[in-house]
Design an enzyme around this catalytic site. Structure first.
Site, short mmCIF file in Angstrom:
data_model
loop_
_atom_site.label_atom_id
_atom_site.label_comp_id
_atom_site.label_asym_id
_atom_site.label_seq_id
_atom_site.Cartn_x
_atom_site.Cartn_y
_atom_site.Cartn_z
N GLY A 73 4.08 -4.05 -4.83
CA GLY A 73 4.52 -3.23 -5.94
C GLY A 73 6.00 -3.37 -6.18
N THR A 116 1.03 -17.92 -3.79
CA THR A 116 -0.20 -17.51 -3.12
C THR A 116 -1.25 -18.60 -3.03
OG1 THR A 116 -0.72 -16.47 -5.24
CG2 THR A 116 -0.04 -15.02 -3.45
N TYR A 159 -5.20 -12.92 -3.52
CA TYR A 159 -3.88 -12.85 -4.16
C TYR A 159 -2.91 -11.84 -3.55
CZ TYR A 159 -0.35 -11.99 -7.80
OH TYR A 159 0.83 -11.84 -8.48
N ASP A 212 -4.31 -22.90 -8.33
CA ASP A 212 -3.84 -21.53 -8.43
C ASP A 212 -4.82 -20.62 -7.70
OD1 ASP A 212 -2.16 -19.47 -9.07
OD2 ASP A 212 -2.22 -19.80 -11.24
N ASP A 213 -4.34 -19.42 -7.32
CA ASP A 213 -5.22 -18.51 -6.59
C ASP A 213 -6.33 -17.97 -7.47
OD1 ASP A 213 -4.11 -15.83 -7.78
OD2 ASP A 213 -2.35 -16.92 -7.11
#
Length: 509
Positions: A28, A303, A257, A365-366
């Protein structure tokens, strides 16, 4: 998605909580907060911004106490502003504060009950404040001057019966201790550990094990679904199962992720899970495209790096870092609005042109959510001279919104919703696109912990495990989560935040 941490120590815990939040910053980036308790008095500092921006030396000096909780906020439904920074606080009974990660799916019903039946006031539209008030009301029903562990467990038992959705929470009761609990499905992660010191045993609770690692705590175990733990001011640990029918169904997207690769969640190594994702995806590429002409495998930082390394190894193809990342740009998944996301991608990533020129490139990509980022990255690869650009997603197609604490948008904003894989490839500009199979993704996680029978995979299969999510709920969610709705909320928040005075408090409440 948010990050929470709490410590019961033998000395001041403010600096340790700060360090824990820096390790959870990936969960966050909207706001951060710390609240401590010293001799029965609560002290807090919270505001919008990154951890390093919210807390300065002068703030840390005003956060004494051997017990404290902390929070980094990710705006689940797009709402933002100082009034929504956590932890939240109520003064009755005893003085209770709480930090929450997840999303309640019956917030409106609870809000009505709190007002009409419990006679409690909720100052924001945050489900976290609702959860706090539900707990406070149930604890107040015990009617005791000094709460015992059994009173806290009884209150949590009633919280589980009233609240639906995904939630983990860490809280403090002034002068008495720290509590933490996890929803009966264990959708969001929560772990605890201990540390031996010369003054005695200390305890820590957090969203991910990395927060414990950096502070030298030994991981004890995950908090079980439905379980509550309570650590009193003397440092004595109490635990009890408080759910009628707990059923572990952790969110699999944590492994795709959100979680750091060096974390262990529900006894599953996130790093090894992502390695297995790459192995399974490589096997699918070999099966479906045995005569592929891939020259190089390039991850989309960060990630997807582990899965991309595994794919390259399995396929016997070179692995290269083709994109250099600007570490000072936030996670584009969290960025509000398509325009801002596109701008952030260009600011965050810059191609190493020599790795693209004249080559057939497999980008890994994740996951692919809105498709905005993928489209921009593929175009960047072509601009850098790539002959062909292929795309591999370590996750299956995201076709359904998330209702358990991840701000995945309305279904019509998800690129895979209503589109075939071939259509998605055309939209994002890839020469071909390959997704992970859902069965394979589940297997990568279950291989780490065979005792987990099922996972929350709602964003992929539309199966909402709490059983209370219907189309009417999803329609309301879509109205609140669209980019247009988010802009409206942000405008309203900026107009009202001037009347909120508590968010900058860094002394006693």
């Amino acid at each position: 998605m948010c990050g929470v941490a709490g410590i019961v120590g033998k000395t001041d815990v403010n600096l340790q909580l700060y360090d824990a939040l820096t390790m959870l910053q990936h969960r966050g980036q909207d706001a951060a907060g710390i609240m401590t308790c010293n001799e029965g008095r609560l002290h807090q500092r919270k505001d919008v911004g990154l951890v390093r921006d919210v807390f300065h030396n002068r703030h840390m000096k005003r956060l004494p106490g051997r017990i404290g909780i902390a929070h980094v906020r990710y705006p689940t439904a797009g709402s933002s502003g100082p009034a929504l920074a956590q932890p939240f606080y109520v003064n009755s009974p005893y003085g209770i504060c709480m930090a929450h990660n997840g999303n309640l799916t019956n917030t409106d019903e609870l809000m009505d009950h709190l007002f009409r039946s419990d006679l409690r006031h909720v100052n924001t539209d945050s489900d976290s404040e609702v959860l706090l008030n539900v707990f406070a009301h149930e604890l107040h029903q015990q009617g005791k001057l000094k709460p015992e562990p059994s009173d806290i467990f009884a209150a949590i038992r009633r919280v589980h019966r009233r609240c639906k959705g995904a939630y983990v929470a860490i809280g403090m009761i002034a002068s008495y201790g720290l509590f933490a609990f996890r929803d009966p499905h264990g959708i969001r992660p929560l772990i605890y550990g201990s540390r031996k010191t010369k003054r005695g045993l200390e305890y820590m609770v957090a969203s991910e094990s990395v927060a414990l690692d950096v502070l030298g705590f030994t991981l004890e175990r995950d908090v079980a679904p439905g379980e509550c733990i309570y650590i009193d001011t003397d440092g004595v640990l109490h635990t009890e199962q408080c759910a009628d029918a707990p059923d572990l169904s952790p969110c699999i997207f944590e492994h795709v992720y959100f979680a750091r690769p060096d974390s262990i969640i529900d006894d599953i190594s996130v790093y090894k899970c992502r390695l297995r994702m790459g192995e399974r995806l490589a096997a699918k590429i070999q099966r479906l495209i045995p005569d592929n002409d891939i020259d190089v495998v390039i991850p989309v930082p960060d990630t997807s790096r582990v899965a991309a390394q595994s794919i390259a190894s399995e396929l016997g193809i070179k692995f290269r870092e083709g994109f250099m990342k600007n570490r000072y740009i936030g996670r584009t998944f969290i960025m509000p609005g398509q325009k801002q996301r596109r701008k952030s991608v260009r600011q965050k990533l810059n191609p190493v042109k020599l790795e693209f020129q004249g080559k057939n490139v497999l980008l890994v990509d994740d996951s692919i959510v809105r498709g905005t980022t993928s489209r921009e990255i593929i175009q960047m690869a072509r601009d850098a001279g790539a002959a062909k650009v292929y795309m591999a997603s370590a996750a299956p197609p995201v076709r359904f919104p998330n209702v358990y604490g991840i701000d995945m948008p309305a279904a019509n904003e998800l690129i895979a919703h209503g589109h075939t894989e071939e259509e998605v490839a055309e939209i994002i500009g890839a020469d071909w696109l390959i997704y992970q199979d859902l069965d394979d993704l589940i297997a990568t996680a279950r291989d780490g912990n065979p005792s987990i029978e099922h996972f929350d995979c709602a964003v992929f299969d539309g199966n909402y495990i709490t059983g209370d999510v219907d189309q009417a709920y999803l329609d309301r969610l879509a109205a609140n989560r669209s980019d247009l709705a988010k802009k409206k909320k942000e405008k309203e928040a900026s107009c009202t935040q001037v009347v909120i005075g508590l968010h900058n408090s860094s002394s006693g409440l």
